[in-house]
Design a protein around this motif. Structure first.
Motif, short mmCIF file in Angstrom:
data_model
loop_
_atom_site.label_atom_id
_atom_site.label_comp_id
_atom_site.label_asym_id
_atom_site.label_seq_id
_atom_site.Cartn_x
_atom_site.Cartn_y
_atom_site.Cartn_z
N ASP A 112 112.31 61.50 108.80
CA ASP A 112 110.84 61.17 108.11
C ASP A 112 110.92 61.44 106.65
O ASP A 112 110.12 62.15 106.27
CB ASP A 112 109.89 61.74 108.89
CG ASP A 112 108.55 61.54 108.58
OD1 ASP A 112 108.26 60.26 108.22
OD2 ASP A 112 107.66 62.14 108.70
N ASN B 12 104.92 54.92 103.39
CA ASN B 12 105.26 53.92 104.16
C ASN B 12 106.53 53.60 104.63
O ASN B 12 107.20 53.07 103.69
CB ASN B 12 104.59 52.58 103.26
CG ASN B 12 104.34 51.51 104.14
OD1 ASN B 12 105.05 51.13 105.14
ND2 ASN B 12 103.46 50.58 103.63
N ALA C 156 115.37 57.84 107.68
CA ALA C 156 114.44 57.41 108.57
C ALA C 156 114.31 58.23 110.00
O ALA C 156 113.24 58.47 110.47
CB ALA C 156 114.77 55.94 109.27
N TRP D 98 111.25 43.17 112.59
CA TRP D 98 110.92 44.25 113.40
C TRP D 98 109.55 44.87 113.06
O TRP D 98 108.47 45.05 114.02
CB TRP D 98 111.91 45.04 113.72
CG TRP D 98 111.98 46.15 114.61
CD1 TRP D 98 110.85 46.51 115.61
CD2 TRP D 98 112.90 47.13 114.91
NE1 TRP D 98 111.21 47.43 116.37
CE2 TRP D 98 112.19 48.22 116.12
CE3 TRP D 98 114.03 47.36 114.57
CZ2 TRP D 98 113.18 49.05 116.63
CZ3 TRP D 98 114.84 48.68 115.06
CH2 TRP D 98 114.08 49.47 116.15
N PHE D 99 109.69 45.41 111.93
CA PHE D 99 108.67 46.45 111.41
C PHE D 99 107.41 45.61 111.02
O PHE D 99 106.28 45.98 111.07
CB PHE D 99 109.13 47.37 110.43
CG PHE D 99 110.32 48.33 110.79
CD1 PHE D 99 109.88 48.94 111.94
CD2 PHE D 99 111.53 48.36 110.20
CE1 PHE D 99 110.97 49.97 112.40
CE2 PHE D 99 112.42 48.99 110.52
CZ PHE D 99 112.22 49.98 111.60
N ASP D 100 107.75 44.50 110.16
CA ASP D 100 106.59 43.69 109.85
C ASP D 100 105.85 42.66 110.93
O ASP D 100 104.44 42.58 110.90
CB ASP D 100 106.79 42.86 108.49
CG ASP D 100 106.88 43.69 107.42
OD1 ASP D 100 106.45 44.97 107.34
OD2 ASP D 100 107.06 43.31 106.07
N GLN E 100 108.20 51.99 106.83
CA GLN E 100 108.80 50.53 106.84
C GLN E 100 108.94 49.91 105.82
O GLN E 100 110.07 49.16 105.57
CB GLN E 100 107.79 49.93 108.01
CG GLN E 100 107.83 50.39 109.39
CD GLN E 100 106.67 51.54 109.32
OE1 GLN E 100 106.36 52.04 108.24
NE2 GLN E 100 106.48 52.20 110.71
N GLU E 101 107.73 49.89 104.88
CA GLU E 101 108.24 49.15 103.60
C GLU E 101 109.24 49.49 102.80
O GLU E 101 110.11 48.89 102.30
CB GLU E 101 106.91 49.31 103.06
CG GLU E 101 106.91 48.33 101.66
CD GLU E 101 105.63 48.45 100.72
OE1 GLU E 101 105.52 47.82 99.59
OE2 GLU E 101 104.62 49.03 101.19
N LEU F 293 112.05 51.21 103.98
CA LEU F 293 113.37 50.73 104.30
C LEU F 293 113.62 49.20 104.15
O LEU F 293 114.53 48.77 103.70
CB LEU F 293 113.27 50.91 106.07
CG LEU F 293 114.73 50.59 106.72
CD1 LEU F 293 115.68 51.57 106.37
CD2 LEU F 293 114.26 50.81 108.15
N ILE F 294 112.66 48.36 104.44
CA ILE F 294 112.88 46.85 104.26
C ILE F 294 113.23 46.65 102.65
O ILE F 294 114.25 46.07 102.49
CB ILE F 294 111.38 46.18 104.44
CG1 ILE F 294 111.09 46.44 105.96
CG2 ILE F 294 111.51 44.87 103.78
CD1 ILE F 294 110.06 45.63 106.38
N SER G 290 114.79 44.41 109.78
CA SER G 290 113.86 45.30 109.40
C SER G 290 112.37 44.80 109.18
O SER G 290 111.37 44.91 109.81
CB SER G 290 114.19 46.11 108.32
OG SER G 290 115.22 46.82 108.54
N TYR G 291 112.54 43.32 108.38
CA TYR G 291 111.18 42.69 108.32
C TYR G 291 110.70 42.18 109.74
O TYR G 291 109.54 42.18 109.95
CB TYR G 291 111.39 41.44 107.28
CG TYR G 291 110.51 40.46 107.63
CD1 TYR G 291 109.21 40.50 107.21
CD2 TYR G 291 111.10 39.26 108.15
CE1 TYR G 291 108.56 39.24 107.40
CE2 TYR G 291 110.00 38.20 108.48
CZ TYR G 291 109.05 38.07 107.92
OH TYR G 291 108.11 37.06 108.31
#
Length: 211
Positions: free
Chosen positions: A39, A44, A36, A103-105, A46-47, A49-50, A100-101
């Motif tokens: 990079d 995507n 992360a 936060w990012f979503d 975020q997806e 990582l989740i 993560s969900y």
């Protein structure tokens, strides 16, 4: 006749075994953190990582449930000393998956998160699995066993079987949108085998008792 040498200590009892397992269990987190930061999580991130954290939650759940069958079938009682750590890492990765969900979503918007949990079944069952897993993590220590008593502690920790079912249902519904069930069936087969082994032992246990 030469005297027999000292019995070799099982590898699971080696002083370095637990620290080594701890380091190995942290490697997925370390890699995802590094990827992360540099990079390397794809188009995507975020997806990616989740989902990766969700995958590792399932893997550690399978490893945790595999300890008892391996301990008994392989005749290696020392393996039991790793079960608590593996269970706590299951909770660790499940917590990171949820955070993560959120936060990012959802941008840590609590009302939006609550509404999303209520309206999307796959998130609801995933959240339910995390809620059930929380008291198991909180009571995974020796003091909790003494406080609850062995019988009540064991009854509480049987909730891990419900967690396994909810986790697979969460994974199934998540993949249903893309009609991609190959990994779901692999995890489902592993968990079914691990839980089926326990059921088989419970059903045949009375026949093994004398009289």
């Amino acid at each position: 006749m030469a005297a027999a040498g000292p019995r070799r200590r099982p590898a699971a009892l080696h002083p370095a075994a637990k620290p080594l397992l701890f380091v190995l269990a942290l490697l997925p987190f370390a890699w995802l953190f590094y990827a992360a930061a540099t990079d390397q999580l794809g188009a995507n991130p975020q997806e990616h990582l989740i989902r990766s954290l969700g995958d590792w939650t399932l893997r550690f759940l399978c490893l945790t449930l595999a300890v008892t069958p391996l301990r008994i079938v392989a005749g290696q009682p020392a393996l039991a000393r790793f079960r608590r750590m593996l269970g706590l890492f299951t909770y660790f990765y499940a917590g990171l998956h949820l955070v993560s969900y959120a936060w990012f979503d959802m941008g840590l918007d609590v009302p939006e998160i609550a509404a999303d949990i209520a309206k999307r079944p796959f998130i609801l069952v995933g959240f339910a699995a995390f809620v059930l897993l929380t008291p198991l993590a909180a009571t995974s220590f020796n003091r909790a066993i003494r406080w609850l008593g062995a019988a009540r502690w064991q009854a509480l920790h049987r909730a891990v079987y419900a967690v396994a079912g909810l986790a697979i249902l969460h994974f199934f519904w998540m993949r249903a949108g893309k009609n991609d069930f190959a990994e779901v069936f692999v995890y489902a087969a592993i968990l079914a085998a691990l839980l089926g082994w326990r059921l088989w032992r419970r059903l045949r246990a009375p026949r093994l008792q004398p009289g």
